[in-house]
Design a protein around this motif. Structure first.
Motif, mmCIF file in Angstrom:
data_model
loop_
_atom_site.group_PDB
_atom_site.id
_atom_site.type_symbol
_atom_site.label_atom_id
_atom_site.label_comp_id
_atom_site.label_asym_id
_atom_site.label_seq_id
_atom_site.Cartn_x
_atom_site.Cartn_y
_atom_site.Cartn_z
ATOM 1 N N SER A 1 0.844 -1.205 0.000
ATOM 2 C CA SER A 1 0.000 0.000 0.000
ATOM 3 C C SER A 1 0.874 1.248 0.000
ATOM 4 C CB SER A 1 -0.906 0.025 1.240
ATOM 5 O OG SER A 1 -1.761 -1.090 1.256
ATOM 6 N N PRO A 2 0.343 2.381 -0.472
ATOM 7 C CA PRO A 2 1.127 3.625 -0.460
ATOM 8 C C PRO A 2 1.382 4.135 0.958
ATOM 9 C CG PRO A 2 -0.753 3.768 -1.964
ATOM 10 C CD PRO A 2 -0.961 2.559 -1.130
ATOM 11 N N TRP A 3 2.316 5.046 1.055
ATOM 12 C CA TRP A 3 2.693 5.683 2.322
ATOM 13 C C TRP A 3 2.671 7.201 2.126
ATOM 14 C CZ3 TRP A 3 4.580 2.847 6.726
ATOM 15 C CH2 TRP A 3 4.578 1.454 6.522
ATOM 16 N N PHE A 4 2.253 7.906 3.153
ATOM 17 C CA PHE A 4 2.102 9.359 3.113
ATOM 18 C C PHE A 4 3.272 10.001 3.849
ATOM 19 C CE2 PHE A 4 0.185 13.472 3.973
ATOM 20 C CZ PHE A 4 -0.671 13.671 2.910
ATOM 21 N N VAL A 5 3.979 10.908 3.201
ATOM 22 C CA VAL A 5 5.075 11.631 3.854
ATOM 23 C C VAL A 5 4.465 12.719 4.745
ATOM 24 C CG1 VAL A 5 7.123 13.063 3.540
ATOM 25 C CG2 VAL A 5 6.674 11.175 1.961
ATOM 26 N N SER A 6 4.550 12.507 6.042
ATOM 27 C CA SER A 6 3.920 13.445 6.978
ATOM 28 C C SER A 6 4.891 14.497 7.501
ATOM 29 C CB SER A 6 3.311 12.686 8.158
ATOM 30 O OG SER A 6 4.298 11.907 8.813
ATOM 31 N N MET A 7 6.199 14.243 7.346
ATOM 32 C CA MET A 7 7.182 15.180 7.889
ATOM 33 C C MET A 7 8.519 14.907 7.229
ATOM 34 S SD MET A 7 8.446 15.345 11.867
ATOM 35 C CE MET A 7 10.067 15.981 12.308
ATOM 36 N N VAL A 8 9.308 15.946 7.045
ATOM 37 C CA VAL A 8 10.678 15.805 6.546
ATOM 38 C C VAL A 8 11.587 16.553 7.505
ATOM 39 C CG1 VAL A 8 12.279 16.230 4.642
ATOM 40 C CG2 VAL A 8 9.893 15.656 4.147
ATOM 41 N N GLY A 9 12.572 15.849 8.037
ATOM 42 C CA GLY A 9 13.460 16.526 8.971
ATOM 43 C C GLY A 9 14.063 15.587 9.985
ATOM 44 N N PHE A 10 14.471 16.134 11.107
ATOM 45 C CA PHE A 10 15.244 15.458 12.153
ATOM 46 C C PHE A 10 16.679 15.336 11.663
ATOM 47 C CE2 PHE A 10 16.872 11.729 14.487
ATOM 48 C CZ PHE A 10 16.752 12.227 15.759
ATOM 49 N N PRO B 1 12.552 11.531 5.325
ATOM 50 C CA PRO B 1 11.090 11.546 5.360
ATOM 51 C C PRO B 1 10.534 10.576 6.399
ATOM 52 C CG PRO B 1 11.790 10.096 3.605
ATOM 53 C CD PRO B 1 13.059 10.608 4.287
ATOM 54 N N PHE B 2 9.490 10.995 7.093
ATOM 55 C CA PHE B 2 8.697 10.097 7.922
ATOM 56 C C PHE B 2 7.466 9.713 7.109
ATOM 57 C CE2 PHE B 2 11.336 12.224 10.944
ATOM 58 C CZ PHE B 2 11.513 11.342 12.003
ATOM 59 N N LEU B 3 7.190 8.399 7.019
ATOM 60 C CA LEU B 3 6.129 7.916 6.146
ATOM 61 C C LEU B 3 5.090 7.138 6.946
ATOM 62 C CD1 LEU B 3 9.131 7.037 4.412
ATOM 63 C CD2 LEU B 3 7.405 7.562 2.703
ATOM 64 N N TYR B 4 3.826 7.474 6.699
ATOM 65 C CA TYR B 4 2.703 6.903 7.444
ATOM 66 C C TYR B 4 1.899 5.990 6.524
ATOM 67 C CZ TYR B 4 -1.504 6.908 10.410
ATOM 68 O OH TYR B 4 -2.567 6.551 11.195
ATOM 69 N N GLN B 5 1.674 4.756 6.951
ATOM 70 C CA GLN B 5 1.037 3.745 6.110
ATOM 71 C C GLN B 5 -0.435 4.073 5.844
ATOM 72 O OE1 GLN B 5 1.107 -0.186 7.805
ATOM 73 N NE2 GLN B 5 1.123 -1.179 5.807
ATOM 74 N N MET B 6 -0.827 4.042 4.573
ATOM 75 C CA MET B 6 -2.170 4.455 4.172
ATOM 76 C C MET B 6 -3.131 3.257 4.114
ATOM 77 S SD MET B 6 -1.025 7.260 1.291
ATOM 78 C CE MET B 6 -2.664 7.470 0.621
#
Length: 291
Positions: free
Chosen positions: A143-152, A157-162
């Protein structure tokens, strides 16, 4: 969702939209950060978005902290009603799962892991109820993943499972962080996947590597010449499992300036996604495949 506001010294206000990450919380946070920028509140010097929260830095000599708090709070009601539709892109990211480099690294740090007798991906498969690593890889890449934040770290990228919450993969971070993680490792911690943009310390479980650079401060890589960081919040990622030969060929293409990520412009509608996760994901993948 109950929004929580708190001060960070005299120069910061931290806004936590929700204690749990969700796309609804992300979109509210996105709407509020956009509203802060567009409102041009006197004294604001920086707005830093995160997964389901954001932080505003301001000059207390220009605006009193209490007045800044009132300004930000006044934007919340409108943000809740904001249209949850964004123009973005879906990108295919190749992943060589169970590669030799992350395997060598994870074996060096087994004493810091919850299960020293397994690999990271074997552990993740087991605690999430998958019968085999192959089944786990199918779930991670299916399934696709949503990039919710870039950084640290720059470009990470932090990716959230859709998928709906019962199907979301959850894996704890290492008991103690490693002092080494290979560059471009595809990692996992909590409910987030990530790509380590540079080599360095880390605590996320390591599942594989991508041959596709995502951060280039010299801006020499063909698709990173306009901006050194590849990802933006709101990007959608589809993992593509590859083998060693495909990995080596992709690295060669990157070095020769021939590699170009497969991607497509899309419009993401949160309400339509929430109404039918799998059906909406299928349409996103159709866009990526040119249908």
């Amino acid at each position: 969702m109950k929004t929580r506001y708190s001060f960070g010294g005299d120069e910061h206000i931290f806004v936590e939209v929700d204690e749990e990450m969700s796309l609804d919380a992300f979109f509210k946070s996105l709407s509020m950060t956009n509203a802060v920028r567009e409102s041009q509140i006197r004294g604001v010097t920086e707005v830093c978005p995160a997964n389901a929260s954001f932080q505003v830095k301001f000059d207390p000599d220009v605006i009193h902290p209490d007045d800044m708090l009132k300004e930000i709070q006044s934007l919340e009601a409108a943000a809740e009603k904001a249209d949850s539709v964004i123009k973005t892109r879906i990108v295919e990211i190749p992943v060589y799962y169970q590669d030799p480099w992350t395997h060598e690294t994870l074996m060096r740090f087994r004493e810091r892991h919850q299960d020293p007798n397994s690999t990271d991906i074997e552990y993740a498969a087991s605690i999430n109820g998958y019968g085999s690593v192959d089944d786990f890889i199918k779930a991670h890449s299916g399934s696709p993943w949503f990039v919710s934040m870039v950084g640290f770290v720059a470009g990470l990228p932090f990716l959230y499972q859709m998928v709906d919450r019962p199907r979301q993969i959850e894996v704890p971070k290492y008991l103690r962080p490693r002092t080494d993680t290979p560059k471009l490792t595809v990692g996992y911690g909590g409910c987030f996947s990530c790509i380590y943009s540079v080599r360095g310390a880390g605590g996320y479980q390591m599942f594989g590597v991508t041959p596709m650079p995502i951060y280039d401060p010299q801006q020499e890589i063909s698709y990173l010449r306009e901006f050194m960081c590849f990802f933006n919040p709101g990007d959608i990622v589809k993992w593509k499992p590859i083998n060693r030969d495909e990995y080596d060929a992709a690295v060669e293409d990157v070095d020769a300036g021939r590699f170009m990520p497969r991607m497509a412009d899309v419009t993401f509608d949160l309400e339509k996604f929430n109404a039918d996760n799998d059906g909406y994901n299928a349409k996103l993948e159709e866009a990526l495949n040119g249908h």
